[in-house]
Enzyme design. Structure first.
Site, PDB file in Angstrom:
ATOM      1  N   LYS A  74      37.517  72.835  34.343  1.00  0.00           N
ATOM      2  CA  LYS A  74      37.975  74.334  34.527  1.00  0.00           C
ATOM      3  C   LYS A  74      38.007  74.616  35.860  1.00  0.00           C
ATOM      4  O   LYS A  74      38.724  75.473  36.158  1.00  0.00           O
ATOM      5  CB  LYS A  74      36.677  74.970  33.801  1.00  0.00           C
ATOM      6  CG  LYS A  74      36.370  74.985  32.243  1.00  0.00           C
ATOM      7  CD  LYS A  74      35.363  75.949  31.951  1.00  0.00           C
ATOM      8  CE  LYS A  74      35.306  75.959  30.536  1.00  0.00           C
ATOM      9  NZ  LYS A  74      34.128  76.918  30.106  1.00  0.00           N
ATOM     10  N   ASP A 110      35.780  83.604  29.386  1.00  0.00           N
ATOM     11  CA  ASP A 110      34.533  83.156  29.312  1.00  0.00           C
ATOM     12  C   ASP A 110      33.397  84.565  29.453  1.00  0.00           C
ATOM     13  O   ASP A 110      32.517  84.848  28.765  1.00  0.00           O
ATOM     14  CB  ASP A 110      34.040  82.038  29.949  1.00  0.00           C
ATOM     15  CG  ASP A 110      34.268  80.726  29.727  1.00  0.00           C
ATOM     16  OD1 ASP A 110      34.563  80.633  28.462  1.00  0.00           O
ATOM     17  OD2 ASP A 110      34.483  79.760  30.459  1.00  0.00           O
ATOM     18  N   GLY A 136      28.233  75.156  36.763  1.00  0.00           N
ATOM     19  CA  GLY A 136      29.814  74.882  36.711  1.00  0.00           C
ATOM     20  C   GLY A 136      30.741  75.939  36.316  1.00  0.00           C
ATOM     21  O   GLY A 136      30.440  77.219  36.337  1.00  0.00           O
TER      22      GLY A 136
END
Length: 243
Positions: A74, A110, A136
């Site tokens: 990502k 997200d 992360g």
């Protein structure tokens, strides 16, 4: 059915069991779209995460319309994109790439996904102090979401101290000084005197099972949220319910 078809896929590590193909293709059917969703597993291909740029370029060249990006790519994918949507730029993480007019644009859904789920599932919990496990790509999104929802302070805990510190610094730059701090995993016990705890998937250096989370740290005064969707109930959630 629409006569236009869409070819999309998911790039990540160990994604063989992913439900993404079934999820996206079923929703496409409901919307009257023809969608083919492919898994692009770097483990199966035998390439490192740093090869994500080559995979994105190859997908664009062979006619993919877009990609989803998951762990551990990502953040690594960003230098290989032409543009970033504002939210992806703020997060420093991308989970969706759209190909249009020969350009690759990175997005991040997200934040909105977690925020909507949180508002629906835990609408009245206290948000003064939040402890988050994981720094992360998913962790960055969850931290942005909880601060946007009104959290007073977020403490980021990660097995890699520099990663926690980097995320905390980015959060303070975006939301204001003093809104976030980094902490080491061995400080969990004193941290969880706070009324809230939000947990995201641990980085690879941590055990993949949530059984490693000390059950004694969980008590009725805490809420716990996970971003893992398979299994639907992790060991951490079972332990929290039992408490």
């Amino acid at each position: 059915m629409s006569q236009t078809s869409y070819l999309v896929g998911l790039i990540g590590s160990g994604i063989g069991p992913s439900l993404s193909p079934a999820l996206h293709q079923r929703e496409a059917d409901r919307q009257g779209l023809r969608c083919l969703y492919r898994l692009i597993d770097i483990d199966t291909l035998g390439v490192p995460p740093e090869a994500v740029g080559d995979l994105v370029r190859a997908a664009r060249d062979v006619g993919f319309d877009g990609l989803n990006i998951t762990h551990p790519c990502k953040q690594l994918v960003i230098p290989h994109l032409d543009d970033l949507a504002p939210q992806a730029a703020a997060l420093g993480a991308v989970n969706t790439v759209v190909f249009e007019d020969g350009r690759a644009t990175g997005h991040n859904t997200d934040v909105t996904g977690f925020a909507a789920s949180f508002a629906r599932g835990l609408p009245d919990v206290p948000l003064e102090r939040v402890v988050q496990l994981g720094a992360g790509g998913a962790g960055a999104a969850v931290a942005h979401a909880v601060l946007t929802l009104g959290a007073g302070h977020v403490t980021v805990v990660d097995a890699v101290p520099d990663r926690a510190a980097s995320l905390a610094a980015a959060l303070n730059a975006h939301f204001g000084e003093g809104r976030a701090a980094a902490a080491a995993p061995d400080t969990l016990a004193p941290l969880l005197v706070a009324p809230t705890a939000s947990c995201t998937p641990p980085p690879p250096a941590w055990p993949r099972t949530r059984a490693s989370f000390p059950a004694a740290l969980l008590r009725p005064g805490l809420w716990v949220a996970e971003v893992v969707y398979r299994p639907l109930e992790t060991e951490l959630l079972r332990t929290a319910r039992a408490a």
